[in-house]
Design an enzyme around this catalytic site. Structure first.
Site, PDB file in Angstrom:
ATOM      1  CD1 TRP A  34      -2.695  -1.595  -0.253  1.00 14.81           C
ATOM      2  CD2 TRP A  34      -2.735  -1.821   2.023  1.00 14.81           C
ATOM      3  NE1 TRP A  34      -3.220  -2.687   0.068  1.00 14.81           N
ATOM      4  CE2 TRP A  34      -3.559  -2.627   1.284  1.00 14.81           C
ATOM      5  CE3 TRP A  34      -2.690  -1.762   3.147  1.00 14.81           C
ATOM      6  CZ2 TRP A  34      -4.392  -3.590   2.122  1.00 14.81           C
ATOM      7  CZ3 TRP A  34      -3.606  -2.633   4.018  1.00 14.81           C
ATOM      8  CH2 TRP A  34      -4.358  -3.457   3.429  1.00 14.81           C
ATOM      9  CG  HIS A  96      -6.303 -12.842   6.708  1.00 13.81           C
ATOM     10  ND1 HIS A  96      -5.467 -11.736   6.749  1.00 13.81           N
ATOM     11  CD2 HIS A  96      -7.407 -12.877   7.563  1.00 13.81           C
ATOM     12  CE1 HIS A  96      -6.089 -11.066   7.627  1.00 13.81           C
ATOM     13  NE2 HIS A  96      -7.166 -11.578   8.325  1.00 13.81           N
ATOM     14  CB  CYS A 140     -14.824 -37.193  -1.418  1.00 17.46           C
ATOM     15  SG  CYS A 140     -15.593 -35.712  -1.446  1.00 17.46           S
ATOM     16  CG  ASN A 203       4.506  -3.449  13.506  1.00 18.81           C
ATOM     17  OD1 ASN A 203       4.884  -4.448  12.664  1.00 18.81           O
ATOM     18  ND2 ASN A 203       3.637  -2.520  12.862  1.00 18.81           N
TER      19      ASN A 203
HETATM   20 ZN    ZN Z   1     -13.625 -34.353  -0.297  1.00 13.82          ZN
END
Ligand code: ZN
Length: 324
Positions: A34, A96, A140, A203
């Site tokens: 950004w 995320h 599946c 940070n």
């Molecule tokens: Zn599956």
């Protein structure tokens, strides 16, 4: 180090800032996605996701888990570096998503791949689930989708509730390389605080919750973690190549594992079908993506020939589509 020594349940939270040393741009840092965009520039990737190496911070977190200090890890990162560093997936919430993981829409099984799965925004990847049904005859065949959230997508239930739970139980939350601005991920560390625990924020820049922190360190996470590990008398392990570990239980040297010669077979002798996907039970540790590659394979090509599940070729994924 003192805060960690005085705590019995430490949870770490990580953001993009811990992967900049691995060549993956963050968002709000000096060369962040950004920040660059504001100047009309494109962010610079120094690597591909497949070639990125876990940073010192990734490896330090792995060691802190192994020695029992770190009880749970919550990450906003989608670069897959925690999983590829060998961090046990049952002690990790990837809020995320993960560029290397695809999930069956029908049965929920997750597959950790050796290359990025090729789509973003919970879209079909073009592959199908190959979980065998009870009698082992039919697969599946559910559609597989990527796990990368778009802005409007809600967070994965399982990961979010595990993270929520861990933060409430913790007596210390330590955040690394995140400005804590994205909700709800950025607010989770506050749960620890609300339950009477402490909060440490590490940070480079100021964060949204600096005022709530018991300790703030504005610096590079790798530097801070290197010093922390030294203070705690712990080594930062070397990374020896991508490895996926499903369960923390299987990392401990349990007698059952030691006595079972099969458990220590080198990766090259394992059946091909075990190389991909979320291994279960005794196959929980897959020490071998890197090892297998050295032996005779290149990434997912180690799959059984003709299995029909080879993902798209490794390619540089641009992050823009994640952000618009
Ligand atoms: Zn599956």
């Amino acid at each position: 180090a003192d805060l960690i020594r005085g705590s019995s349940n430490v949870v770490f939270h990580t953001g993009a800032g811990i992967s900049t040393a691995s060549g993956i741009p963050d968002f709000r840092g000096p060369n962040g996605v950004w920040t660059m965009e504001e100047r009309g520039l494109s962010p610079k990737f120094d690597t591909t996701f497949e070639n990125a190496r876990p940073s010192k911070t990734h490896m330090a977190l792995l060691e802190l888990q192994r020695v029992g200090i770190l009880k749970f890890l919550v990450s906003q990162n989608v670069d897959g570096l925690h999983v590829r560093s060998g961090f046990p997936r049952d002690k990790l919430s990837e809020l995320h998503g993960n560029m290397f993981v695809e999930e069956c829409v029908k049965c929920g099984k997750q597959y950790v791949r050796d290359v990025v799965v090729g789509s973003m925004g919970l879209k079909p990847t073009g592959r199908l689930c190959d979980v065998s049904k009870a009698r082992g005859l039919r697969a599946c065949r559910g559609k597989l989708i990527d796990t990368i959230l778009d802005w409007e997508d809600s967070l994965p239930d399982r990961d979010l509730s595990l993270a929520d739970d861990a933060c409430r139980k913790a007596d210390l939350s330590v955040t690394l390389g995140t400005s804590l601005q994205i909700k709800p991920s950025g607010n989770l560390p506050l749960l620890t605080k609300r339950k009477g625990g402490k909060l440490v924020i590490v940070n480079l820049q100021a964060t949204k919750h600096d005022r709530q922190a018991d300790l703030r360190i504005h610096g590079y996470v790798d530097e801070v973690m290197t010093k922390l590990m030294k203070q705690l008398g712990l080594e930062i392990p070397e990374w020896t190549g991508p490895a996926v570990v499903e369960s923390s239980e299987l990392v401990k040297p349990e007698p059952a594992l030691k006595l079972d010669p099969d458990a220590q077979r080198p990766a090259k002798e394992e059946p091909c079908s075990h190389h991909n996907g979320t291994a279960e039970g005794a196959d929980g540790i897959r020490p071998g993506l890197g090892t297998a590659r050295e032996e005779h394979c290149d990434g997912l090509k180690q799959e059984c020939p003709g299995s029909g599940h080879s993902p798209v070729a490794a390619k540089r994924v641009r992050v823009e589509s994640l952000l618009t």
